[in-house]
Design a protein around this motif. Sequence first.
Motif, PDB file in Angstrom:
ATOM      1  N   GLU A 132      55.305   9.248  58.157  1.00 12.03           N
ATOM      2  CA  GLU A 132      54.772  10.227  57.355  1.00 12.03           C
ATOM      3  C   GLU A 132      54.955  11.117  55.900  1.00 12.03           C
ATOM      4  OE1 GLU A 132      57.221  13.306  59.990  1.00 12.03           O
ATOM      5  OE2 GLU A 132      56.048  11.881  61.902  1.00 12.03           O
ATOM      6  N   GLU A 135      52.379   9.616  53.856  1.00 14.88           N
ATOM      7  CA  GLU A 135      51.375  10.539  54.259  1.00 14.88           C
ATOM      8  C   GLU A 135      51.524  11.668  53.093  1.00 14.88           C
ATOM      9  OE1 GLU A 135      49.954  10.624  57.811  1.00 14.88           O
ATOM     10  OE2 GLU A 135      49.354   8.453  58.055  1.00 14.88           O
ATOM     11  N   THR A 136      52.220  11.970  52.964  1.00 19.62           N
ATOM     12  CA  THR A 136      53.282  13.232  52.800  1.00 19.62           C
ATOM     13  C   THR A 136      53.024  13.319  51.324  1.00 19.62           C
ATOM     14  OG1 THR A 136      54.184  14.020  54.331  1.00 19.62           O
ATOM     15  CG2 THR A 136      54.329  15.840  52.242  1.00 19.62           C
ATOM     16  N   VAL A 138      50.710  10.631  49.172  1.00 16.38           N
ATOM     17  CA  VAL A 138      49.322  10.551  49.377  1.00 16.38           C
ATOM     18  C   VAL A 138      48.912  11.653  49.379  1.00 16.38           C
ATOM     19  CG1 VAL A 138      47.459   8.979  49.851  1.00 16.38           C
ATOM     20  CG2 VAL A 138      50.292   8.799  49.587  1.00 16.38           C
ATOM     21  N   ARG A 139      48.539  12.660  50.097  1.00 12.96           N
ATOM     22  CA  ARG A 139      48.241  13.617  49.918  1.00 12.96           C
ATOM     23  C   ARG A 139      47.818  14.643  49.099  1.00 12.96           C
ATOM     24  NH1 ARG A 139      50.611  15.807  54.836  1.00 12.96           N
ATOM     25  NH2 ARG A 139      49.932  14.324  56.186  1.00 12.96           N
ATOM     26  N   LYS A 140      49.381  14.881  48.519  1.00 17.58           N
ATOM     27  CA  LYS A 140      49.621  16.205  47.501  1.00 17.58           C
ATOM     28  C   LYS A 140      48.658  14.922  45.967  1.00 17.58           C
ATOM     29  CE  LYS A 140      53.389  17.883  49.592  1.00 17.58           C
ATOM     30  NZ  LYS A 140      54.774  18.414  49.645  1.00 17.58           N
ATOM     31  N   THR A 142      47.157  13.596  43.080  1.00 17.33           N
ATOM     32  CA  THR A 142      45.557  13.548  42.531  1.00 17.33           C
ATOM     33  C   THR A 142      44.964  12.948  43.084  1.00 17.33           C
ATOM     34  OG1 THR A 142      46.019  11.992  40.241  1.00 17.33           O
ATOM     35  CG2 THR A 142      46.072  14.866  40.398  1.00 17.33           C
ATOM     36  N   ARG A 146      46.160   8.738  43.493  1.00 15.15           N
ATOM     37  CA  ARG A 146      46.061   8.130  44.538  1.00 15.15           C
ATOM     38  C   ARG A 146      45.257   6.925  44.885  1.00 15.15           C
ATOM     39  NH1 ARG A 146      42.734  11.816  47.472  1.00 15.15           N
ATOM     40  NH2 ARG A 146      44.656  12.981  47.684  1.00 15.15           N
ATOM     41  N   THR A 179      55.289   8.284  42.184  1.00 20.69           N
ATOM     42  CA  THR A 179      54.552   7.708  43.618  1.00 20.69           C
ATOM     43  C   THR A 179      56.725   7.940  44.497  1.00 20.69           C
ATOM     44  OG1 THR A 179      52.886   8.311  43.041  1.00 20.69           O
ATOM     45  CG2 THR A 179      53.167   7.714  45.275  1.00 20.69           C
TER      46      THR A 179
END
Length: 191
Positions: A132, A135-136, A138-140, A142, A146, A179
Amino acid sequence: MNATTANKVFTPEFDKEKVAEENIRLVYKVVWKFRNMPFDYDDILSAGMFGFNNALNSYDPNENVKFSTFAYTCIKNEIYLFMNEQRWDKRKANISAISIDEKVDSDGKDELTIKNLLQNPESEYDWQDINEAVETVVRKLTVKQRTIFLKFLEDKRQLDIAKEIGRTKQTVSLVVRDTLEKIRVEYWRGM
């Protein structure tokens, strides 16, 4: 006079010494504009002199540009280059690198690293929380960030990623480090 000599442009001979003597004050004029920058004046002057020397060696009198205009640009560009290198060196010195082999936690016998968290679903840590967090974060990111990070997770070298996407290795390293740090923070925030 034949047709070939009629089309030639005759320019006076370029005397470097005379041009240098006549335009040397231009270096000081350009350097003076950078006097309030946080760099040593002598270093900026040295960069300006280097730019002036480059201008003398690369000036083409057949171009329709005055030497002073050409030299001004060369001097200014060399000073900017110097300042950027100094800023980069300073920034590089202040950056603490984060490795995926960095220890996140230790229970006495086994040391948990970020790499283990990302790759080992059998760990005693809650893989769902780790997933989680990843994923949180990586979703944020650019699209560029990513792409870089996902290629990094495929165990590609940073230099190879940089060549593949047309960026510098420093950019790739910075994205990966930031990251991983965001993932670490997000993981511990959820705990």
